[in-house]
Scaffold this motif. Structure first.
Motif, short mmCIF file in Angstrom:
data_model
loop_
_atom_site.label_atom_id
_atom_site.label_comp_id
_atom_site.label_asym_id
_atom_site.label_seq_id
_atom_site.Cartn_x
_atom_site.Cartn_y
_atom_site.Cartn_z
N GLY A 320 0.80 -1.21 0.00
CA GLY A 320 0.00 0.00 0.00
C GLY A 320 0.84 1.26 0.00
O GLY A 320 0.53 2.23 -0.71
N GLU A 321 1.89 1.28 0.81
CA GLU A 321 2.78 2.44 0.86
C GLU A 321 3.46 2.68 -0.49
O GLU A 321 3.56 3.82 -0.96
N LEU A 322 3.92 1.60 -1.11
CA LEU A 322 4.60 1.72 -2.40
C LEU A 322 3.63 2.19 -3.48
O LEU A 322 4.00 2.96 -4.38
N ALA A 323 2.36 1.74 -3.41
CA ALA A 323 1.38 2.11 -4.43
C ALA A 323 1.01 3.58 -4.36
O ALA A 323 0.56 4.16 -5.36
N ARG A 324 1.19 4.20 -3.19
CA ARG A 324 0.83 5.62 -3.04
C ARG A 324 1.94 6.58 -3.44
O ARG A 324 1.74 7.80 -3.44
N ARG A 325 3.11 6.04 -3.76
CA ARG A 325 4.22 6.91 -4.13
C ARG A 325 3.98 7.52 -5.52
O ARG A 325 3.36 6.89 -6.38
N PRO A 326 4.49 8.74 -5.76
CA PRO A 326 4.28 9.40 -7.06
C PRO A 326 4.75 8.56 -8.24
O PRO A 326 4.10 8.52 -9.28
#
Length: 566
Positions: A320-326
């Motif tokens: 989830g954290e990686l998916a929210r990165r620009p």
């Protein structure tokens, strides 16, 4: 090698291959989730053939074990170091409980039942179902300063005690983790796992698509905008549901990358990528499906890319954290197909943590696919060539580490060549995960070193045991399985209580973690079958990576302490 039986007398090395072949054949026998395994099967065959006088002496078994233990460290190094972090602390406590309690119970049994160092080490290896302990303990016997005959006797006792207790340890931990532990936790494992899937956000629809393996799971389609005119890309994706993305918009003959804020106009052509069952509903949301113009046909060509994670910015972060990165937002139309760790496919959830050494498979269209892969790590190398220079010097470094010794309360303790090779393998595996161009060893080559190295080692030990096996069975045969049951279930019960009451680990994760601290593949297989879910793997992989290192190190410690207690 010596042998007094017919053909084996003239070609004595043939007995080695007969032993390994028959052992692994017997090891294939399965009753439900219980499978004897090739190592235990080989030891049983070796002990029986050893009664005829066939024996193997020399350095063959040391060479075989060095290859096995280095390969084991190499394959587990990335996950071992990746799990040494704050987020894994509550799981790390469980393999520590396993190691401490196994050591305590075995050492308590030494004076009570008059066990020698070899028998004690074999008891620990069998009951904990960790075959590597057989090797590290056998190698440690040479540092006790005993006569060769006494070392050989204790080696025989390691093999025999392991064989007598392995099946007890295997059956007990499989039954405990899959049946007893959920009952003690007062949970229905299947229902609890499904509830955790919903809580963790397991990708919807994965189960349905998995039941249709002959069809592509991820697909691409082109549609002319009719019904979706005036809607934003984000609104269209929300109506489609599931894991879908509008990756391209063709307007006035020009293709542009789509963003969630873009508004679609009637007559636009859009490229939709995603899970099959959701993409096939795009006609009713967007408009009729068409064949994409030839100049833009590549936008529908989905490719697959396997990546080994080695980026510091990725390690330890959730999906989830990686998916929210620009950068991830710019890689629209690239989908996460699978995450494989320690040979197991993890459930894909927003909470799943990505670690060094994970094998991640991405699916999407170029150039976004290559860009997404580069952000995670390096493409999996398909080369079948092993870096033998790296392998040789890695093992040499391990032998140097193993030659070091220290005094523990006046008792000389050394990792030995086996423990040293394990440490060296861990470091070399971690180096390769960080820099794949250095020290490459194909997965199949590593697995062969592990399987064949350990098989040859235990065959040599078992054949050399000979009549000593019968003596040990007569002396301690009835006692060892009972102590083995305590060694197997004692740590499991304490870990269940500590994990539930103190660490507050959720039930499905906890039973998986207990199977991992016992490095038991049959146990996690039984758990996955009972739960109908991959969620328990999230606990299993953490404790498995730590216990796979801690338990083999117990071998020389048990041998040294048991010898001084005896």
């Amino acid at each position: 090698m010596t042998c007094s039986v017919g053909f084996f007398n003239s070609v004595p090395i043939a007995v080695l291959f007969v032993t390994v072949g028959l052992g692994y054949l017997i090891g294939k026998l399965r009753i439900g989730p219980i499978q004897l395994g090739g190592v235990c099967g080989t030891l049983i065959v070796a002990l029986l053939i050893g009664q005829t006088g066939c024996q193997i002496r020399g350095d063959l078994k040391e060479v075989a074990f060095a290859l096995f233990i280095f390969a084991m460290g190499y394959s587990g190094g990335p996950q071992f170091f990746a799990n040494l972090n704050r987020s894994s602390l509550r799981f790390i406590a469980l393999p520590l409980i396993e190691a401490v309690l196994v050591l305590t119970i075995v050492l308590a049994a030494v004076p009570l039942f008059g066990l020698d160092a070899g028998t004690a080490a074999g008891l620990a290896a069998g009951a904990a179902t960790e075959s590597a302990v057989v090797g590290t303990a056998a190698e440690a016997l040479k540092h006790l300063g005993l006569a060769d005959a006494e070392v050989q006797r204790m080696e025989a006792n390691i093999a025999t005690a392991y064989t007598l207790t392995y099946l007890v340890g295997l059956i007990s931990i499989v039954f405990f983790t899959s049946q007893v532990a959920p009952a003690l936790l007062r949970i229905n494992l299947r229902e609890a796992s499904k509830a955790m899937e919903e809580k963790l956000g397991v990708a919807a629809g994965d189960g349905e698509d998995a039941n249709m393996p002959t069809l592509p799971r991820l697909v691409g389609r082109a549609h002319v905008v009719k019904d979706a005119g005036g809607m934003s890309v984000a609104e269209v994706e929300a109506r489609l549901g599931g894991r879908t993305a509008v990756s391209r918009i063709l307007r006035d003959g020009a293709a542009v990358d789509a963003s969630p804020e873009d508004v679609l106009a009637v007559g636009d052509i859009v490229v939709v990528l995603g899970m099959r069952r959701f993409v096939l509903g795009a006609g009713g949301v967007i408009g009729p499906e068409i064949q994409l113009p030839e100049a833009h046909a590549d936008d529908l060509q989905l490719s697959e890319l396997a990546v080994i994670v080695n980026k510091k910015a990725v390690n330890g972060h959730t999906v989830g954290e990686l998916a929210r990165r620009p950068r991830a937002q710019r890689a629209r139309g690239v989908f996460l197909q699978s995450i494989v760790r320690s040979g197991h496919s993890l459930p894909i959830t927003p909470s799943t943590v990505v670690q060094y050494g994970d094998l991640i498979t991405l699916v999407g269209a170029e150039p976004e696919l290559s860009a997404a892969g580069a952000a995670l790590g390096n493409e999996l190398r398909r080369s079948g060539v092993t870096d033998l220079v790296f392998l040789a010097f890695g093992i040499l470094a391990g032998l140097l580490i193993g030659s070091l010794s220290a005094n523990l309360w006046g008792i000389p303790v050394s990792l030995g060549s086996g423990g040293g090779a394990l440490v060296s393998g861990l470091v070399c595996g971690w180096i390769n995960a960080k820099r794949p161009a250095l020290g490459h060893m194909p997965d199949h080559a590593v697995q062969l070193l592990k399987d064949l190295g350990l098989a040859i080692f235990v065959a040599c030990v078992g054949l050399s045991a000979g009549p000593e096996a019968v003596k040990l069975i007569r002396e301690h045969g009835a006692v060892l399985p009972v102590i083995g049951l305590l060694v197997s279930l004692g740590p499991a019960c304490l870990s269940l209580w500590v994990g539930h009451k103190i660490l507050k680990i959720e039930g499905p994760l906890l039973v998986g973690a207990i199977a991992g601290q016992h490095v038991s593949t049959p146990a996690i297989s039984a758990i996955l079958n009972s739960s109908g879910s991959a969620v328990p793997l999230l606990g299993y992989t953490v404790t498995y990576a730590i216990a796979n290192v801690l338990l083999p190190v117990l071998g020389p410690i048990i041998v040294s302490l048991a010898h001084h207690l005896g």
